[in-house]
Design an enzyme around this catalytic site. Structure first.
Site, PDB file in Angstrom:
ATOM      1  N   LEU A  15       0.839  -1.209   0.000  1.00 31.29           N
ATOM      2  CA  LEU A  15       0.000   0.000   0.000  1.00 31.29           C
ATOM      3  C   LEU A  15       0.873   1.257   0.000  1.00 31.29           C
ATOM      4  CD1 LEU A  15      -2.987   1.059   0.250  1.00 31.29           C
ATOM      5  CD2 LEU A  15      -2.432   1.419   2.653  1.00 31.29           C
ATOM      6  N   ARG A  44      10.080  -3.998   9.553  1.00 26.91           N
ATOM      7  CA  ARG A  44      10.927  -4.991  10.229  1.00 26.91           C
ATOM      8  C   ARG A  44      12.271  -5.156   9.519  1.00 26.91           C
ATOM      9  NH1 ARG A  44       6.963  -9.912  11.533  1.00 26.91           N
ATOM     10  NH2 ARG A  44       6.196  -9.199   9.566  1.00 26.91           N
ATOM     11  N   LYS A 150      -8.403   0.166   6.702  1.00 25.77           N
ATOM     12  CA  LYS A 150      -9.364  -0.882   6.976  1.00 25.77           C
ATOM     13  C   LYS A 150      -8.652  -2.230   6.997  1.00 25.77           C
ATOM     14  CE  LYS A 150     -11.845  -2.758   3.411  1.00 25.77           C
ATOM     15  NZ  LYS A 150     -11.240  -3.532   2.321  1.00 25.77           N
ATOM     16  N   ASP A 179     -11.401   5.166   4.517  1.00 23.32           N
ATOM     17  CA  ASP A 179     -12.185   4.350   3.596  1.00 23.32           C
ATOM     18  C   ASP A 179     -11.867   4.982   2.251  1.00 23.32           C
ATOM     19  OD1 ASP A 179     -14.297   3.652   1.765  1.00 23.32           O
ATOM     20  OD2 ASP A 179     -15.297   2.757   3.489  1.00 23.32           O
ATOM     21  N   HIS A 180     -11.045   4.321   1.446  1.00 23.49           N
ATOM     22  CA  HIS A 180     -10.502   5.053   0.282  1.00 23.49           C
ATOM     23  C   HIS A 180     -11.589   5.451  -0.728  1.00 23.49           C
ATOM     24  CE1 HIS A 180     -10.387   1.128  -1.803  1.00 23.49           C
ATOM     25  NE2 HIS A 180     -10.270   1.802  -2.933  1.00 23.49           N
ATOM     26  N   ASP A 237     -15.389  -7.176   3.033  1.00 25.87           N
ATOM     27  CA  ASP A 237     -14.328  -6.498   2.280  1.00 25.87           C
ATOM     28  C   ASP A 237     -14.831  -5.211   1.625  1.00 25.87           C
ATOM     29  OD1 ASP A 237     -11.687  -6.402   1.157  1.00 25.87           O
ATOM     30  OD2 ASP A 237     -12.529  -7.024  -0.765  1.00 25.87           O
ATOM     31  N   HIS A 242     -17.127   0.315   2.098  1.00 27.96           N
ATOM     32  CA  HIS A 242     -17.242   1.160   0.898  1.00 27.96           C
ATOM     33  C   HIS A 242     -18.694   1.363   0.436  1.00 27.96           C
ATOM     34  CE1 HIS A 242     -13.027   0.559   0.908  1.00 27.96           C
ATOM     35  NE2 HIS A 242     -12.975  -0.543   0.196  1.00 27.96           N
TER      36      HIS A 242
HETATM   37  C1  BG6 Z   1     -10.351  -2.763  -1.225  1.00 32.07           C
HETATM   38  C2  BG6 Z   1     -10.684  -4.226  -1.159  1.00 32.07           C
HETATM   39  O1  BG6 Z   1     -10.789  -2.107  -0.062  1.00 32.07           O
HETATM   40  O2  BG6 Z   1     -10.985  -2.169  -2.366  1.00 32.07           O
HETATM   41  C3  BG6 Z   1     -10.257  -4.931  -2.453  1.00 32.07           C
HETATM   42  O3  BG6 Z   1     -10.015  -4.822  -0.059  1.00 32.07           O
HETATM   43  C4  BG6 Z   1     -10.860  -4.230  -3.643  1.00 32.07           C
HETATM   44  O4  BG6 Z   1     -10.671  -6.291  -2.432  1.00 32.07           O
HETATM   45  C5  BG6 Z   1     -10.569  -2.737  -3.604  1.00 32.07           C
HETATM   46  O5  BG6 Z   1     -10.282  -4.809  -4.811  1.00 32.07           O
HETATM   47  C6  BG6 Z   1     -11.325  -2.021  -4.708  1.00 32.07           C
HETATM   48  O6  BG6 Z   1     -10.915  -0.690  -4.748  1.00 32.07           O
HETATM   49  P1  BG6 Z   1     -11.054   0.173  -6.072  1.00 32.07           P
HETATM   50  O7  BG6 Z   1     -10.615   1.538  -5.696  1.00 32.07           O
HETATM   51  O8  BG6 Z   1     -10.162  -0.475  -7.105  1.00 32.07           O
HETATM   52  O9  BG6 Z   1     -12.495   0.081  -6.504  1.00 32.07           O
END
Ligand code: BG6
Length: 506
Positions: A15, A44, A150, A179-180, A237, A242
């Site tokens: 990430l 680490r 998350k 929460d992106h 997930d 989301h």
């Molecule tokens: C993440 C999930 O929060 O969001 C993933 O853990 C998922 O499984 C991802 O693929 C999707 O994000 P985005 O921005 O590509 O729609």
């Protein structure tokens, strides 16, 4: 921008490399970082400052939305990065970290602040937060903030326990739960659109809206995350966080120029008004699915059970669709249909609002049943389309769809992580999940988790490359609705003849 030390746990992780460094670099290019901004990366792995800077440079070259030119500015960006080895459970390492942070702060003129960013597995959240407190790292001269990724808990009790632990070290105002999806530019616009445009503001209620459809479809499968994904499934997930955040952002009604507190208060109200599911109606309101083998963009892909690392006979959900109702004066009677899944036909996150037609005539004119739709494309494309019904000038007596379109080019638009990191640095929590929202989301989802665990909800299958199980179409069909369109505007063959005819016009 104030003098800040950005303390990053998980600095060599995926990430950090894919999202956090590129976001910091683009903020730097936009002059949104203070001159007294430094990063202490933690991991680490043994790594010197130079090797760490080389890793950061590679990551911005690989993943930055804007090109990285070899120039003095890249070098001055990288100079801000330092590295310390840290074992999460080792109290000594936190004391060494404190020394390093204090050295960095000593050279800064203004009151130094500390931002702790936890880009690590959830099992480390609690020990890190408590060690920050114990070591004295938490006693910043300026402000201190905790940014946390998350998943926030695995279910309601574990989320409550985690929150209680974190609150020993940080207050709610200091915790920024990422929460992106809330960082996606189009999501950040949702409330503004209806607040500032009287046309939309007037229509944003059950008098004019027939239903709302929220889709987050992905073409990827479990990738290399079988160990994680088989324990969480689509419900934990994507849905609990989301998808429910998208619902809140769409359903809140705010006065103009609302503060972060007002936004969060209204989101909480939406969650409190969400009609709870009872044990007896989960089967009819929630569709659980798992993909089988299929074809995506011309390539055959295996079914979920044949993916590496997935245990034989797993009943994990890779798709979920649900019908939700908000019991408040604005939304009562408007179904919110939500679906999300892996290995679907296309990658698309979008919200479609279908308007009612109070003056609809029963007529056989071609195109009479074209609906009035407002479509927010959230990602990967960003745009808004309004579909209106118009008379076809070439064929009197027929109707056709007219589109008003706005689309943006992604390179110009900040990425979700840029927006979120910038907001956290500025101390604006509007687009972070407040504990109230997280807790209410888990509360709403918990009966479904229980039903899945007890296997009392059928597990439907769908072929990879499709729009999910046929049962998810029936969820809408019984209300006289159907899912509108995929992102390419192609007909959804599974949604029936009417959809095909209308979609072809779209
Ligand atoms: C993440 C999930 O929060 O969001 C993933 O853990 C998922 O499984 C991802 O693929 C999707 O994000 P985005 O921005 O590509 O729609």
């Amino acid at each position: 921008m104030e003098a800040t030390t950005f303390v990053l746990f998980g600095a060599t992780g995926d990430l950090a490399r894919r999202k956090i460094y590129p976001a910091l670099y683009n903020l730097f290019l936009d002059r949104k970082l203070s001159h007294s901004f430094s990063v202490v990366g933690l991991g680490r792995r043994e790594l010197g400052d130079e090797a760490f800077q080389a890793m950061v440079e590679k990551s911005i070259r690989d993943f930055s939305r804007r090109e990285v030119n070899p120039s003095a500015s890249v070098r001055s960006f990288l100079k801000a990065f330092q590295y310390n080895v840290l074992e999460v459970g080792n109290a000594e390492d936190y004391l060494k970290l404190l020394q390093r942070v204090e050295q960095l702060e000593a050279g800064k003129g203004s009151t130094p602040n500390r931002m702790f960013y936890l880009s690590v597995g959830p099992e480390f959240f609690e020990p890190i937060a408590l060690n920050i407190k114990e070591s004295g790292l938490g006693a910043a001269k300026g402000w201190k903030r905790l940014v946390i990724e998350k998943p926030f808990g695995h279910d309601l009790p574990s989320a409550q326990k985690l929150n209680l632990k974190l609150s020993e070290a940080f207050s709610e105002e200091e915790i920024y739960r990422i929460d992106h999806y809330l960082g996606k530019p189009m999501v950040q616009e949702l409330d503004v659109f209806q607040q500032t445009n009287p046309v939309l503001h007037a229509l944003w209620n059950n008098r004019y809206i027939a239903n709302v459809q929220i889709t987050a479809a992905e073409t990827v499968g479990v990738e290399e995350r079988a160990g994680y994904y088989d324990h969480v499934g689509a419900l934990r997930d994507m849905f609990q966080n989301h998808m429910l955040q998208l619902l809140m952002m769409l359903a809140i009604r705010l006065p103009k120029d609302s503060s972060a507190d007002e936004v969060r208060f209204k989101k909480k109200e939406v969650m409190e008004s969400l009609e709870p599911l009872e044990e007896g109606n989960i089967g009819s309101e929630v569709i659980r699915g798992q993909y089988t083998a299929g074809v995506i963009k011309g390539k055959p892909v295996p079914g979920y059970l044949a993916e590496p690392g997935i245990p034989a006979g797993s009943v994990n959900d890779t798709f979920i669709a649900a019908r939700l109702q908000i019991d408040d004066p604005f939304w009562k009677g408007v179904p919110f249909y939500i679906r999300t899944g892996k290995r679907m036909k296309e990658k698309s996150t979008r919200i479609v609002i279908e308007f009612k037609e109070p003056l609809k005539q029963v007529s056989s004119a071609e195109g009479e049943d074209i609906p009035n739709l407002l479509v927010f494309e959230i990602s990967p494309n960003e745009g808004i389309t309004l579909q209106l019904k118009a008379r076809d000038p070439q064929h009197k007596g027929k109707f056709k769809a007219m589109h008003i379109d706005f689309h943006t080019s992604s390179i110009e638009i900040p990425e979700a992580y840029e927006n979120l990191i910038h907001d956290a640095l500025r101390g604006d929590p509007s687009f972070f999940a407040h504990w109230n929202e997280v807790e209410l989301s888990w509360k709403w989802v918990q009966p479904i988790l229980n039903a899945f665990a007890e296997n009392t909800v059928p597990l439907h299958t769908y072929a990879a490359g499709s729009h999910g199980p046929a049962e998810s179409d029936q969820l809408l069909a019984r209300d006289g609705h159907h899912w509108w369109l995929d992102a390419a505007g192609e007909a959804d063959e599974e949604a029936g003849e009417v959809a095909m005819r209308d979609a072809a016009n779209f």
